[in-house]
Write an enzyme that holds these catalytic residues in place. Structure first.
Site, PDB file in Angstrom:
ATOM      1  N   HIS A 125       0.831  -1.218   0.000  1.00 13.79           N
ATOM      2  CA  HIS A 125       0.000   0.000   0.000  1.00 13.79           C
ATOM      3  C   HIS A 125       0.860   1.260   0.000  1.00 13.79           C
ATOM      4  O   HIS A 125       0.511   2.249   0.637  1.00 13.79           O
ATOM      5  CB  HIS A 125      -0.929   0.015   1.220  1.00 13.79           C
ATOM      6  CG  HIS A 125      -2.086  -0.922   1.088  1.00 13.79           C
ATOM      7  ND1 HIS A 125      -3.158  -0.668   0.271  1.00 13.79           N
ATOM      8  CD2 HIS A 125      -2.334  -2.143   1.644  1.00 13.79           C
ATOM      9  CE1 HIS A 125      -4.031  -1.675   0.349  1.00 13.79           C
ATOM     10  NE2 HIS A 125      -3.545  -2.585   1.158  1.00 13.79           N
ATOM     11  N   ASP A 146      -0.473  -4.571   5.931  1.00 13.46           N
ATOM     12  CA  ASP A 146      -1.499  -5.454   5.384  1.00 13.46           C
ATOM     13  C   ASP A 146      -1.337  -5.654   3.878  1.00 13.46           C
ATOM     14  O   ASP A 146      -0.694  -4.872   3.185  1.00 13.46           O
ATOM     15  CB  ASP A 146      -2.892  -4.867   5.654  1.00 13.46           C
ATOM     16  CG  ASP A 146      -3.033  -3.464   5.088  1.00 13.46           C
ATOM     17  OD1 ASP A 146      -2.062  -2.672   5.209  1.00 13.46           O
ATOM     18  OD2 ASP A 146      -4.076  -3.146   4.507  1.00 13.46           O
ATOM     19  N   GLU A 147      -1.905  -6.742   3.404  1.00 12.98           N
ATOM     20  CA  GLU A 147      -2.118  -6.997   1.986  1.00 12.98           C
ATOM     21  C   GLU A 147      -0.869  -6.840   1.126  1.00 12.98           C
ATOM     22  O   GLU A 147      -0.898  -6.201   0.086  1.00 12.98           O
ATOM     23  CB  GLU A 147      -3.231  -6.078   1.442  1.00 12.98           C
ATOM     24  CG  GLU A 147      -4.582  -6.353   2.084  1.00 12.98           C
ATOM     25  CD  GLU A 147      -5.720  -5.635   1.392  1.00 12.98           C
ATOM     26  OE1 GLU A 147      -6.724  -6.271   1.100  1.00 12.98           O
ATOM     27  OE2 GLU A 147      -5.595  -4.408   1.159  1.00 12.98           O
ATOM     28  N   VAL A 148       0.225  -7.461   1.554  1.00 14.38           N
ATOM     29  CA  VAL A 148       1.412  -7.529   0.694  1.00 14.38           C
ATOM     30  C   VAL A 148       1.234  -8.753  -0.194  1.00 14.38           C
ATOM     31  O   VAL A 148       1.262  -9.885   0.286  1.00 14.38           O
ATOM     32  CB  VAL A 148       2.693  -7.667   1.547  1.00 14.38           C
ATOM     33  CG1 VAL A 148       3.909  -7.846   0.640  1.00 14.38           C
ATOM     34  CG2 VAL A 148       2.856  -6.466   2.462  1.00 14.38           C
TER      35      VAL A 148
END
Lengths: 680, 680
Positions: A250, A314-316
């Site tokens: 992100h 988050d969300e790698v």
């Protein structure tokens, strides 16, 4: 600190008097203990406040804000009489910490009689909360504005009660944040979690790395002075401000100015949606990345005084890492198994930097990894199980799963989510003590400064109650009644969660008379969860106007909920409750006739054309409901063909139309089915 | 200057194309010349503005404000494309005066085609007005937001187009004034006449005489910095700021700190109503009075850069002069006949002081006296005759008679008042040229910061049109249609003339659902003229809350006006227009059933109890109207007893109730009378 807090909570538990046993007062969050008294305290022009002892200067300002809000709520220009005893006496034993601490005493006691009120607290933080309780108690009565006689002893169930606001996907100006801080203070939330960077924009001025905003913000960011001002504003209201800089994923907005931080090859542009939009990720294998972060975090740690520092995490998705041979070589050389290990390595390095700056690291639940020290805090967004798992492993945690305001859930659904429920219910007391609280989250894909208030409020008040009030405060009708009362006060505070809708409807209509349009808007809700993310329509354009009806309507329709209640009452009466039937008929008639009134307007403006089928559906549903009532009234069994046709009409009405749902279709379907079944 | 202006006006007159001959564009004030073109200019995200030459820095800020307002109106976050030609090209030949002058060129030309727009003006003042015209032209269409192709050539009919705001009786904070300045700029008004002192409070910081506000303001006043800020804000919007210090009467607030200025004996308190409240008056016989005024006016003349300085001069009742032997002796010694001569003497002295400070003296029409030089300006509030009389005697004048917003007149009544009509119509052209324009007046007996916007707007737009547009722009239905369109834009500017009503109704009700209450509020108006000043109730308490229904409702009911139109259409159709009858019936049914819904709420709150009879009247009127329609539909003659009874009910409904008038009673009376007469 956590051990101490458990002791306090245990000590106080036996004194809880639950909300359910009391007559309804429009308080939200419901206090820990409410003992009603006799009579009421009239609020007249001579109302005055005195702070007797132990107060700090900030408390005087708080009292001024309290009086200003009381004046807005009541319309009374106060004129205290010189020399008269103050109506409300305030005493705080101690002042506050210069930087608000997690676990700082927030308790207060408020006693109101027909002749005056007393508010006492160990610290002025409790006074801040107690004044908000007083404001909620003041209501209009047949004899004047008044607060009922009552003894309230109150303290929060959880120490960490936050709201996360994403200002990256859509930039939210300081004044909009301030009015939302006012709203948070009104319902005793105490943490603003400020999501300051993401793929769509970097929002904080860095003097060390000016290209972060210079190239990564589209010119929309906060200066350091603005940030200091906002932090002071929040502090005045008993709210901590925790910054979040989301890394290593992100983080596309960082790479416009500093492409050397990334794992892929640039050049980068700010995220506008499209395939692979979340791929860009920092390179954890280069020492230069950590040198950059050392300088950056040192600067930000000074700017943000809070003890906690959120690094996202988050969300790698790992695509850039997989595609980069040097990174893969690094993983092998260091004996790591996979990308998760690489992120854990990054987080370990990061945690040392954060700790060096005297901060405690917070991250989304993906950061949970046994290699990290137990001092970090895990914010669970993917489920309650991860919160319990972290607590079991010795990590402190926060719950956000179930509190995502952007998913457009009804308040009752958020309200039912308890940090101590599900997997957490089986934890030992010591493990449970690691669950510090929770945070609602307002991700900003679909909000602008104009409509963000209505996405947050009033539903956020229900979550605030879950985090403050005793666990057994769970009555849903009571929650809705109190939330609606609080909602009115929030508009007097300056929030626009109700008023903005009318303004937006006027814009869509281009006319002064929006009666028929409002009838339609009253009974629809946006599609839920991530349904609005329609890949068939292409990527989200984060710079497009958000001016459709879906952007204006409330996440939850009060009118539809109320109509559904009426239908259930009517059915339960065996179709005999005539006053209720009259109310249902009146509503159905309005809807049946609405499309004829609304249709011409819908054709005239490009923003409303997409709502033509929805408007027709509402009229069809109104018609079906009225016919069903006719059959029920006459005791006739409708022909099967009629039922088949009506069910088809309603099925169509229940489908997503212009990204919205017609919330009155289901109860009308019940009426149709009942009418067809009742005499077979 | 006046001679020049007449020449300009005469030169331009032949080119006027009047509004009536054009298709309706929602412009207010209607420009001097409007030539419609073909097609429209779509307003998209790439909309951009370029100022080509001759601009000053303030023009750039004006363009930014314009773009911000366009974004609010349309909800479009603009993203001009780099390198693309600007959608709107602006060119001003010259900049502006540092201090805006009366008669500074305000003309502009605006050309819009389907591919772009051009705005040109001799000075940037014209650009300011032209941008407001552009904003009004942008409307929502089936294809998007768009401005129609058009050529507009525009300039004002009168040079002085003002709004007076009284901030003494109720203090109005700077931010409220600023949003009203935004509104004034939107309708091309160019003077804020700031009524800064009166019996109820002195509102300007004086460093020379600090006790003026120290003792005479209840702590509610503007600092000199705030005043400079407001003047700059107004200047940016093409608005002059003329201060008024009302002397020698209406000056009680001066005497708390400086009793030696008065003609009577103190001590004084701020005016709270009661007998003799307007008696206190300055002593014109003492030299010390003039020494005070010399210092005071010198200070204020520096603070307020405008060339005009208003000294009030109205309503000196002379009682203190009569009662003071020294003053009577002075009158005799100086060969004066009466108090009027004494006031003229005072005004002569005052005029010399004002002139010494390079200002032109303005005063209410009482100051007109042959001993005063012809340079002064007379503001007529007691009738148009005095304006004409002044012009005949060589004095310049302004009309405010007919433009008192606080009298709660409908917009059409203000709109019908023309400065050049009545006595002025018979003046010679030279005499007429002395009529500089007019000012609406918002006296502040019954307004607070919360409801002042709705007392001023949108009716002020109709007065603005009277002062700007050609004299033959007089069509009332057109005016209402355009005023309602402008009203929407004013809310987007930040005015609260519509939204505050809902907020106040919510306060009175204490509930979220105010549907039935709004039905009632929609069809009532406050009593007119000075009817609210009810001596039987005792003096006005200027510190009491203004939170009753009369304080919330609009001065003019759109719903009632629209209903009346429907009834007239129905009657003119010979009772045959069925769609219209259906609309009338629908409305009457809502009203008939409203009291049953509203009654419980009205009994629950002290602010609504007084409205119980009004609510009953509305239902009775609804019932009477429906019965009348039944008789008309059936072709039956109702019994005389029915008619007698209905007329009695309606007569009751037409009486003042809770200081309000039920505006739908009269058209229902028509229906009743028609039904009774139609078959006799």
């Amino acid at each position: 600190m956590r051990t101490l807090l458990v002791a306090v909570a245990t000590f106080l538990l036996p004194t809880f008097i639950t909300a359910q046993s009391q007559p309804q007062l429009n308080l939200m969050p419901m206090p820990a203990s409410v003992q009603p008294g006799a009579g009421q305290l009239l609020i007249t022009q001579s109302f005055s406040v005195a702070v007797t002892r132990g107060h700090d200067a900030s408390l005087d300002e708080e009292v001024q804000r309290f009086q200003a809000q009381l004046a807005r709520q009541t319309g009374i220009p106060f004129r205290p009489k010189a020399g008269a005893a103050a109506t409300l006496q305030i005493h705080a034993d101690h002042g506050r910490q210069a930087v608000q601490k997690l676990g700082e005493d927030e308790s207060y006691e408020l006693t109101i009689t027909d002749s005056g009120a007393n508010l006492t607290a160990p610290t002025s933080l409790g006074i801040i909360h107690g004044l908000q309780t007083f404001l909620q108690l003041v209501e209009i009565t047949p004899t004047g504005f008044a607060a009922p006689a009552v003894i309230i002893k109150d303290q929060p169930r959880f120490l960490w009660r936050g709201t996360m606001i994403d200002v990256s996907r859509h930039f939210i100006p300081i004044d909009v944040l301030k009015r939302n801080l006012d709203g948070m203070a009104a319902v005793k939330l105490n943490v603003l979690h400020w999501h300051l960077s993401d793929d769509q924009g970097f929002r904080v001025e860095s003097k060390v790395f000016p290209k972060l905003t210079g190239m990564g913000s589209d010119g929309m960011f906060y200066t350091q002075n603005e940030i200091r001002d906002l932090i002071a504003y929040a502090h005045d209201r008993g709210i901590r401000v925790m910054p979040e800089f989301d890394i290593p994923g992100h983080s596309r907005s960082w790479f416009l100015g500093y492409p050397e931080l990334s794992s892929g090859s640039g050049p980068y542009t700010l995220e506008r949606g499209g395939p692979g939009y979340v791929d860009p990720v920092m390179d954890p294998t280069r020492e230069s990345t950590y040198k950059f972060l050392e300088k950056f975090i040192a600067e930000m740690a000074k700017l943000f005084p809070d003890a906690y520092f959120h690094i996202g995490g988050d969300e790698v998705n790992g695509k850039q890492w997989d595609a980069n041979p040097k990174i893969q070589a690094f993983i092998q050389a260091h004996g790591m198994k996979n990308n998760q290990d690489l992120q854990a390595y990054f987080n370990q390095r990061l945690q040392k930097i954060v700790a060096k700056n005297h901060k405690i690291m917070v991250g989304w639940d993906e950061i949970l990894h046994p290699d990290l020290p137990k001092t970090i805090i895990v914010q669970s967004w993917r489920g309650q199980a991860s919160l319990a798992a972290a607590a079991k492993q010795g990590y402190s945690g926060l719950l956000s799963f179930g509190y995502y305001l952007d998913l457009m859930w009804p308040a009752a659904r958020h309200y039912a989510v308890d940090p101590m429920a599900d997997a957490a219910a089986n934890l030992t007391p010591e493990e449970q003590s690691r669950i510090l609280g929770g945070e609602s989250c307002q991700w900003a894909e679909w909000v602008t400064p104009e409509n963000i208030d209505s996405h947050i409020w009033p539903r956020n008040a229900a979550i605030a109650e879950r985090l403050w009030s005793p666990q057994n405060v769970t009555d849903v009708p009571s929650m809705y009644a109190r939330m609606n009362a609080v909602s009115l006060n929030l508009e007097f505070l300056g929030l626009t969660h109700r008023s903005a809708r009318l303004r937006m409807l006027h814009r869509m209509a281009g006319t002064a008379d929006i009666t028929a349009l409002r009838n339609l808007a009253d009974v629809v809700e946006p599609v839920k969860d991530y349904e609005r993310w329609d890949d068939a329509k292409g990527p989200i354009d984060f710079h497009a106007p958000l001016t459709r009806m879906i952007d204006a309507v409330y996440p939850e329709s009060d009118v539809a909920r109320h109509f559904n209640d009426l239908v259930q009452t009517f059915i339960q009466s065996g179709y005999k409750d005539q006053p209720t039937e009259m109310q249902i008929r009146s509503q159905l008639t309005t809807w049946r006739d609405n499309d004829a009134r609304l249709h011409p307007l819908l054709t005239q403006t490009f923003l409303l054309q997409e709502d033509l089928p929805l408007s027709q559906s509402l009229s069809a549903v109104g018609q079906a409901g009225l016919q069903a009532l006719d059959y029920l009234d006459k005791g006739q069994t409708p022909p099967d063909s009629w039922k088949t046709q009506q069910i088809a009409v309603i099925a169509q009405a229940k489908t997503r139309q212009a990204d919205m749902l017609l919330m009155v279709a289901a109860p009308v379907q019940q009426l149709v089915e009942m009418s067809a079944a009742s005499h077979n």
